[in-house]
Design a protein around this motif. Structure first.
Motif, PDB file in Angstrom:
ATOM      1  N   ASP A  44       0.734  -1.222  -0.150  1.00 57.09           N
ATOM      2  CA  ASP A  44      -0.055  -0.146  -0.157  1.00 57.09           C
ATOM      3  C   ASP A  44       0.827   1.247   0.100  1.00 57.09           C
ATOM      4  O   ASP A  44       1.310   1.501   1.203  1.00 57.09           O
ATOM      5  CB  ASP A  44      -0.850   0.128   1.006  1.00 57.09           C
ATOM      6  CG  ASP A  44      -1.768   1.128   1.347  1.00 57.09           C
ATOM      7  OD1 ASP A  44      -1.538   2.222   0.414  1.00 57.09           O
ATOM      8  OD2 ASP A  44      -2.667   1.097   2.132  1.00 57.09           O
ATOM      9  N   VAL A  45       0.965   1.730  -1.219  1.00 62.07           N
ATOM     10  CA  VAL A  45       2.053   2.932  -1.244  1.00 62.07           C
ATOM     11  C   VAL A  45       1.289   4.249  -0.491  1.00 62.07           C
ATOM     12  O   VAL A  45       2.461   5.089  -0.096  1.00 62.07           O
ATOM     13  CB  VAL A  45       2.197   3.616  -2.884  1.00 62.07           C
ATOM     14  CG1 VAL A  45       2.687   2.247  -3.633  1.00 62.07           C
ATOM     15  CG2 VAL A  45       0.662   3.851  -3.332  1.00 62.07           C
ATOM     16  N   HIS A  46       0.368   4.283  -0.266  1.00 61.61           N
ATOM     17  CA  HIS A  46      -0.153   5.330   0.743  1.00 61.61           C
ATOM     18  C   HIS A  46       0.133   5.435   1.924  1.00 61.61           C
ATOM     19  O   HIS A  46       0.341   6.301   2.861  1.00 61.61           O
ATOM     20  CB  HIS A  46      -1.718   5.355   0.817  1.00 61.61           C
ATOM     21  CG  HIS A  46      -2.326   5.444  -0.694  1.00 61.61           C
ATOM     22  ND1 HIS A  46      -2.306   6.290  -1.627  1.00 61.61           N
ATOM     23  CD2 HIS A  46      -2.765   4.483  -1.431  1.00 61.61           C
ATOM     24  CE1 HIS A  46      -2.755   6.028  -2.816  1.00 61.61           C
ATOM     25  NE2 HIS A  46      -3.122   4.961  -2.749  1.00 61.61           N
ATOM     26  N   GLN A  47       0.725   4.075   2.498  1.00 63.16           N
ATOM     27  CA  GLN A  47       1.510   3.985   3.955  1.00 63.16           C
ATOM     28  C   GLN A  47       2.769   4.105   3.980  1.00 63.16           C
ATOM     29  O   GLN A  47       3.660   4.187   5.007  1.00 63.16           O
ATOM     30  CB  GLN A  47       1.020   2.649   4.337  1.00 63.16           C
ATOM     31  CG  GLN A  47      -0.671   2.344   4.496  1.00 63.16           C
ATOM     32  CD  GLN A  47      -1.177   3.284   5.385  1.00 63.16           C
ATOM     33  OE1 GLN A  47      -0.826   3.736   6.397  1.00 63.16           O
ATOM     34  NE2 GLN A  47      -2.332   3.942   4.697  1.00 63.16           N
ATOM     35  N   PHE A  48       3.452   4.032   2.606  1.00 69.29           N
ATOM     36  CA  PHE A  48       5.072   4.407   2.528  1.00 69.29           C
ATOM     37  C   PHE A  48       5.278   5.760   2.913  1.00 69.29           C
ATOM     38  O   PHE A  48       4.840   6.819   2.268  1.00 69.29           O
ATOM     39  CB  PHE A  48       5.408   3.974   1.210  1.00 69.29           C
ATOM     40  CG  PHE A  48       6.717   3.728   1.089  1.00 69.29           C
ATOM     41  CD1 PHE A  48       7.515   2.659   1.583  1.00 69.29           C
ATOM     42  CD2 PHE A  48       7.876   4.955   0.985  1.00 69.29           C
ATOM     43  CE1 PHE A  48       8.794   2.358   1.321  1.00 69.29           C
ATOM     44  CE2 PHE A  48       9.143   4.643   0.804  1.00 69.29           C
ATOM     45  CZ  PHE A  48       9.735   3.446   1.236  1.00 69.29           C
ATOM     46  N   PRO A  49       6.079   6.202   3.844  1.00 67.40           N
ATOM     47  CA  PRO A  49       6.423   7.404   4.377  1.00 67.40           C
ATOM     48  C   PRO A  49       7.043   8.116   3.179  1.00 67.40           C
ATOM     49  O   PRO A  49       8.305   7.511   2.559  1.00 67.40           O
ATOM     50  CB  PRO A  49       7.593   7.216   5.337  1.00 67.40           C
ATOM     51  CG  PRO A  49       7.151   5.994   5.976  1.00 67.40           C
ATOM     52  CD  PRO A  49       6.760   5.146   4.766  1.00 67.40           C
ATOM     53  N   GLY A  50       6.687   9.212   2.783  1.00 68.91           N
ATOM     54  CA  GLY A  50       7.283  10.010   1.650  1.00 68.91           C
ATOM     55  C   GLY A  50       6.936   9.629   0.257  1.00 68.91           C
ATOM     56  O   GLY A  50       7.551   9.810  -0.736  1.00 68.91           O
ATOM     57  N   HIS A  51       6.090   8.873   0.145  1.00 67.76           N
ATOM     58  CA  HIS A  51       5.525   8.102  -1.435  1.00 67.76           C
ATOM     59  C   HIS A  51       5.307   9.313  -2.298  1.00 67.76           C
ATOM     60  O   HIS A  51       4.473  10.230  -1.730  1.00 67.76           O
ATOM     61  CB  HIS A  51       4.294   7.229  -0.991  1.00 67.76           C
ATOM     62  CG  HIS A  51       3.802   6.960  -2.544  1.00 67.76           C
ATOM     63  ND1 HIS A  51       2.704   7.468  -3.006  1.00 67.76           N
ATOM     64  CD2 HIS A  51       4.433   6.103  -3.339  1.00 67.76           C
ATOM     65  CE1 HIS A  51       2.409   6.916  -4.091  1.00 67.76           C
ATOM     66  NE2 HIS A  51       3.605   5.976  -4.381  1.00 67.76           N
ATOM     67  N   ILE A  52       5.885   9.247  -3.316  1.00 63.21           N
ATOM     68  CA  ILE A  52       5.675  10.503  -4.382  1.00 63.21           C
ATOM     69  C   ILE A  52       4.541   9.991  -5.376  1.00 63.21           C
ATOM     70  O   ILE A  52       4.724   8.682  -5.883  1.00 63.21           O
ATOM     71  CB  ILE A  52       6.783  10.432  -5.248  1.00 63.21           C
ATOM     72  CG1 ILE A  52       8.116  10.974  -4.201  1.00 63.21           C
ATOM     73  CG2 ILE A  52       6.674  11.646  -6.083  1.00 63.21           C
ATOM     74  CD1 ILE A  52       9.143  10.805  -4.940  1.00 63.21           C
ATOM     75  N   ALA A  53       3.353  10.521  -5.289  1.00 76.49           N
ATOM     76  CA  ALA A  53       2.282   9.746  -6.223  1.00 76.49           C
ATOM     77  C   ALA A  53       2.081  10.811  -7.481  1.00 76.49           C
ATOM     78  O   ALA A  53       1.730  11.584  -7.769  1.00 76.49           O
ATOM     79  CB  ALA A  53       0.867  10.420  -5.281  1.00 76.49           C
TER      80      ALA A  53
END
Length: 159
Positions: free
Chosen positions: A98-107
């Motif tokens: 779940d990329v939304h839970q990855f700190p600092g994820h770039i969307a």
């Protein structure tokens, strides 16, 4: 999670076939860009339930967008930032359910929900990474990681 019209074996057999197809595409080509472009197109054709696949190439302390398949993407990513930058900084693959839970994820694409990132080496040097996004949560697993790592290793032999 493979394009069923093209691959009918087990996941492992399908990945083995993919790696053989990659070798046939790149073994007689010397252009790094051509080989990365064909590799991203091959993965786009092979994998189901993905919305972006491509390469970022390491230039100094940044990753710069390379050949890809999908919507326009972030052009530059600082080493250490987001999933890709973290992968390069750690020199290790990262599988994110779940990329939304990855700190600092770039969307770059709001439709992406999971991601797999694998460092790319050529001649023993870290030159970039393979990045694959999916709109599905938990799309990628250890089998994907294992065979996509082999895929990038084989590709790196021709870059």
């Amino acid at each position: 999670m493979f394009n069923g019209s093209l691959y009918t074996g087990t996941r492992e057999e399908n990945y083995t076939l993919l790696i053989k197809q990659l070798a046939a595409l790149v073994e007689d080509e010397r252009s790094r860009i051509a080989n990365l472009a064909n590799a991203s197109a091959l993965l786009q054709q092979f994998l189901e339930d993905i919305n972006w696949v491509g390469f970022y190439l390491l230039e100094g302390d940044e990753l710069v967008l390379g050949p890809f398949q999908g919507k326009p993407a972030c052009t530059r990513i600082a080493v250490g930032r987001g999933v890709c930058g973290t992968s390069i900084a750690r020199k290790e693959a990262i599988l994110v359910d779940d990329v939304h839970q990855f700190p600092g994820h770039i969307a770059c694409d709001s439709a992406s929900n999971s991601e797999i990132v694998i460092p790319l080496y050529s001649g023993g040097q870290l030159i970039g990474l393979l990045d694959i996004d999916s709109p599905l949560f938990s799309r990628f697993d250890e089998t994907d990681l294992q065979y996509l790592t082999i895929f990038t290793e084989r590709l790196g032999e021709y870059l």
